[in-house]
Scaffold this active site. Sequence first.
Site, PDB file in Angstrom:
ATOM      1  N   CYS A 108       0.908  -1.246  -0.026  1.00 27.11           N
ATOM      2  CA  CYS A 108      -0.059   0.000   0.073  1.00 27.11           C
ATOM      3  C   CYS A 108       0.810   1.193  -0.012  1.00 27.11           C
ATOM      4  O   CYS A 108       1.867   1.207   0.561  1.00 27.11           O
ATOM      5  CB  CYS A 108      -1.003   0.149   1.071  1.00 27.11           C
ATOM      6  SG  CYS A 108      -0.332   0.368   2.651  1.00 27.11           S
ATOM      7  N   GLU A 109       0.249   2.302  -0.833  1.00 28.02           N
ATOM      8  CA  GLU A 109       1.274   3.614  -0.683  1.00 28.02           C
ATOM      9  C   GLU A 109       1.010   4.263   0.439  1.00 28.02           C
ATOM     10  O   GLU A 109       1.853   5.322   0.605  1.00 28.02           O
ATOM     11  CB  GLU A 109       0.686   4.302  -2.067  1.00 28.02           C
ATOM     12  CG  GLU A 109      -0.796   4.836  -1.774  1.00 28.02           C
ATOM     13  CD  GLU A 109      -0.987   5.672  -3.039  1.00 28.02           C
ATOM     14  OE1 GLU A 109      -0.417   5.547  -4.061  1.00 28.02           O
ATOM     15  OE2 GLU A 109      -1.849   6.598  -3.068  1.00 28.02           O
ATOM     16  N   HIS A 110       0.286   4.084   1.316  1.00 27.85           N
ATOM     17  CA  HIS A 110       0.172   4.655   2.633  1.00 27.85           C
ATOM     18  C   HIS A 110       1.098   4.250   3.715  1.00 27.85           C
ATOM     19  O   HIS A 110       1.465   5.290   4.739  1.00 27.85           O
ATOM     20  CB  HIS A 110      -1.359   4.579   3.170  1.00 27.85           C
ATOM     21  CG  HIS A 110      -2.344   4.981   2.400  1.00 27.85           C
ATOM     22  ND1 HIS A 110      -3.344   4.224   1.908  1.00 27.85           N
ATOM     23  CD2 HIS A 110      -2.672   6.068   1.537  1.00 27.85           C
ATOM     24  CE1 HIS A 110      -4.026   4.775   0.891  1.00 27.85           C
ATOM     25  NE2 HIS A 110      -3.742   5.945   0.629  1.00 27.85           N
ATOM     26  N   HIS A 111       1.314   2.948   3.859  1.00 25.53           N
ATOM     27  CA  HIS A 111       2.320   2.501   4.610  1.00 25.53           C
ATOM     28  C   HIS A 111       3.423   1.604   4.116  1.00 25.53           C
ATOM     29  O   HIS A 111       4.094   1.223   5.157  1.00 25.53           O
ATOM     30  CB  HIS A 111       1.459   1.669   5.859  1.00 25.53           C
ATOM     31  CG  HIS A 111       0.244   2.619   6.271  1.00 25.53           C
ATOM     32  ND1 HIS A 111      -1.013   2.312   5.701  1.00 25.53           N
ATOM     33  CD2 HIS A 111       0.234   3.069   7.500  1.00 25.53           C
ATOM     34  CE1 HIS A 111      -2.028   2.705   6.589  1.00 25.53           C
ATOM     35  NE2 HIS A 111      -1.195   3.405   7.730  1.00 25.53           N
ATOM     36  N   GLN A 149      -5.916  -0.415  -3.423  1.00 20.67           N
ATOM     37  CA  GLN A 149      -6.488  -1.510  -4.157  1.00 20.67           C
ATOM     38  C   GLN A 149      -7.474  -1.091  -5.211  1.00 20.67           C
ATOM     39  O   GLN A 149      -7.391  -1.659  -6.158  1.00 20.67           O
ATOM     40  CB  GLN A 149      -7.426  -2.144  -2.978  1.00 20.67           C
ATOM     41  CG  GLN A 149      -7.959  -3.475  -3.501  1.00 20.67           C
ATOM     42  CD  GLN A 149      -8.747  -4.225  -2.604  1.00 20.67           C
ATOM     43  OE1 GLN A 149      -8.415  -4.409  -1.453  1.00 20.67           O
ATOM     44  NE2 GLN A 149      -9.831  -5.004  -2.811  1.00 20.67           N
ATOM     45  N   HIS A 177      -5.092  -6.262   3.965  1.00 27.64           N
ATOM     46  CA  HIS A 177      -4.205  -5.376   4.058  1.00 27.64           C
ATOM     47  C   HIS A 177      -3.475  -5.300   5.578  1.00 27.64           C
ATOM     48  O   HIS A 177      -3.958  -5.416   6.519  1.00 27.64           O
ATOM     49  CB  HIS A 177      -5.077  -4.092   4.024  1.00 27.64           C
ATOM     50  CG  HIS A 177      -5.446  -3.673   2.685  1.00 27.64           C
ATOM     51  ND1 HIS A 177      -5.201  -2.758   1.726  1.00 27.64           N
ATOM     52  CD2 HIS A 177      -6.328  -4.276   2.049  1.00 27.64           C
ATOM     53  CE1 HIS A 177      -5.518  -2.770   0.698  1.00 27.64           C
ATOM     54  NE2 HIS A 177      -6.662  -3.786   0.752  1.00 27.64           N
ATOM     55  N   CYS A 179      -1.451  -3.478   6.862  1.00 24.14           N
ATOM     56  CA  CYS A 179      -1.690  -2.192   7.700  1.00 24.14           C
ATOM     57  C   CYS A 179      -2.906  -2.009   8.250  1.00 24.14           C
ATOM     58  O   CYS A 179      -2.992  -1.373   9.432  1.00 24.14           O
ATOM     59  CB  CYS A 179      -1.403  -0.994   6.591  1.00 24.14           C
ATOM     60  SG  CYS A 179      -2.616  -0.804   5.427  1.00 24.14           S
TER      61      CYS A 179
HETATM   62 ZN   LIG Z   1      -1.808   0.985   4.181  1.00 27.61          ZN
END
Ligand SMILES: [Zn+2]
Length: 216
Positions: A108-111, A149, A177, A179
């Site tokens: 994921c690009e967030h974490h 996603q 996920h 995260c």
């Molecule tokens: Zn994430």
Amino acid sequence: MERFPDKPFYALIDKRSWAHGDAWVVWPWEGNGSKGIEDHIVRLLQYVGENPDRGGLAETPARVAKAWKEWCSGYDKDPADILKTFEDGAEGVDEMVVVKNIPFYTHCEHHMAPFFGTATIGYLPNKKIVGLSKLSRLLDIYAKRLQVQERLGCQVADAIMDHLGALGCGVVITARHLCMESRGICKQGSETSTSALRGLFKDDPAVRNEFLQLAR
Ligand SMILES: [Zn+2]
């Protein structure tokens, strides 16, 4: 520095007159390549409370750098190369082509945490078909980038529409996920489903229902 290799090196940078935007400062001893990034992994190890000099971690920065290169190896790949078609035998194909439950692994690009699951990809050919294995390779190109996603599904669907000129296309993704499961709200075992529908898969209820039934 070459004349006094054993002396400490100091540099002053005046950021008020720094003309290089957000460019990194790369010191002469860092080089470009993977060596520079390994320094950042050492920093990360320190940040999480580790001792980077511990024996077991000696090779870790190099391994992490190499692994991330592979996990993100999709950026320099072009879906057009993979979706080169063979038109032989495609004239008579007017039925939906569906490949179910193709596994994928991404981050994921967030974490930058892993998320992984399966994708079901379907399309209605318009005189152009590709080998079925190409669909999983297409998915892999986009999975080997930092992702969300929803975008993963959209990118696969758009590539099939653009490069195959398909009459319609659908991508259903179900993923876990890490995260979400291993930190934060800690929703263990939860799955997230998304779908991206294009062309007749979006506009024709019969086509959409047929695909979504098959994708279950
Ligand atoms: Zn994430």
